[in-house]
Design an enzyme around this catalytic site. Structure first.
Site: not given
Length: 384
Positions: A187-188
């Site tokens: 994920k970010n």
């Protein structure tokens, strides 16, 4: 996830440079179990950003979704409407409670659940709608929340990919009754593994803490609200250790900068690939005007007459990691066994077979992106 040894990998976990320092601080503090000072900092950040009644770190987004099912008192025979184009956790969290996932089709533009199909899928057994914000682009939440309000249903936002995204200015995860985030390394904003439950209802706040702490009121005890803690209801050990929270805090402090950097790379792809879309070779992601996304991924949809596997094989030959995404749940053995389909799944089936995700991470260079798009162009018989 197996280590990616490609010349251009699909994902490279980003480190801000503060993670090890904060982990060392947690070690020095002598508190390694969950709910220490770093956990509190993460909770405060999440609550301030989402305006939630309660934000709780969990071991994963999967754990957050399982907590949501417990909070909603999902029982055998209940039905939960959701897209089939999603990760297994969206369905599994409710199947564990004996519920039936009811799969409906997705929209052509965003690949999110088609809100126009939800109401017709509601039965007397429907208890909730689980929406998935694909690629960090919001579902049509106003319409979905209106349906839920009129029909007396709960809404759970699977916002695993949606940290730092919003819908009409409202952070994803903060709109439904409950929201779930992921901080997996893909994920970010990351903590290796990890997630969070966003609680948007006051009447769920205390119970969410009890479920997270093995069904006890231990959290209230540590706040001095009760003189001892005891077993109150069913629950499990959903909280991560303090080392995970320390790592995550280093990421949350830089969440805006991480998002902005990824958005620049996303725009580079979008500009480079525009001619391919104009020529009809692919379709780019579509982001509705009311949605602010976080550049979680960049995907393309190849034309129906293109052999997607041949494209993926060429990238692999060039040692560039590109991947497809979900195998629709309704076509999986467990999906067939535990769920049911409402209506046609034509869009889900056709779009999932056309989708290719391109490498995207904090720090990917524009030169790498140009090479990727060049190979894509040649493979599709186009000039880069």
């Amino acid at each position: 996830m197996k280590k990616d040894n490609s010349r251009i990998p699909f994902n490279v976990p980003h480190m801000t440079g503060k993670e090890l320092n904060y982990i060392a601080q947690a070690h020095f503090n002598g508190m390694l179990a969950g709910d220490g000072p770093f956990t509190k900092s993460c909770h405060d950040w999440l609550q301030m950003r989402t305006n939630a009644k309660k934000a709780l770190l969990t071991n994963s987004c999967t754990a957050a979704l399982e907590m949501a099912a417990l909070l909603l008192d999902i029982a055998p025979g209940d039905e939960v409407i959701m897209p089939s184009f999603t990760f297994v956790s969206t369905a599994n969290a409710f199947v564990l409670r004996g519920a039936v996932p009811v799969f409906v089709d997705i929209r052509l533009d965003t690949l999110n659940i088609d809100e126009r199909l939800i109401e017709d899928a509601i039965t007397s057994r429907t208890k909730a709608i689980a929406v998935v914000h694909y690629a960090g682009v919001s579902c049509e939440m106003d319409i979905i929340m209106d349906i839920a309000a009129r029909r007396g249903l709960f809404v759970v936002e699977d916002a695993a990919q949606g940290v730092m995204s919003s819908y009409k200015g409202r952070p994803l995860g903060s709109i439904g009754d409950l929201g779930a985030y992921s901080f997996h390394e893909t994920k970010n904003v990351i903590s290796g593994e990890g997630g969070a439950l966003i609680v948007n209802r006051e009447d769920f706040a205390v119970q969410s803490e009890i479920i997270r702490e093995k069904g006890t009121d231990r959290t209230r005890f540590f706040r001095g609200e009760v003189d001892k803690y005891t077993w109150q209801s069913i629950g499990s050990s959903f909280l991560p250790g303090e080392l995970i929270a320390a790592f995550l805090w280093a990421q949350l402090e830089e969440a805006e900068a991480i998002t902005n950097k990824r958005l620049v790379s996303w725009q580079v792809y979008d500009k480079l690939i525009e001619p391919l879309e104009v020529a009809g070779a692919i379709r780019r992601p579509i982001v509705p005007a009311e949605c602010t996304h976080n550049a979680h991924m960049y995907y393309v949809l190849v034309s129906p007459d293109t052999d997607r596997q041949a494209v993926l094989n060429e990238f692999r030959r060039q040692s560039i990691a590109t991947v497809f995404h979900y195998i629709p749940l309704h076509s999986s053995p467990a999906g067939i066994r535990y769920g049911r389909v409402h209506g046609s799944m034509e869009v889900t089936t056709t779009q999932s077979e056309r989708l290719i995700r391109l490498p995207l991470w904090f720090g990917i260079t524009s030169e790498q992106q140009r090479e990727i798009v060049g190979i894509l162009s040649k493979t599709l018989g186009m000039q880069p």
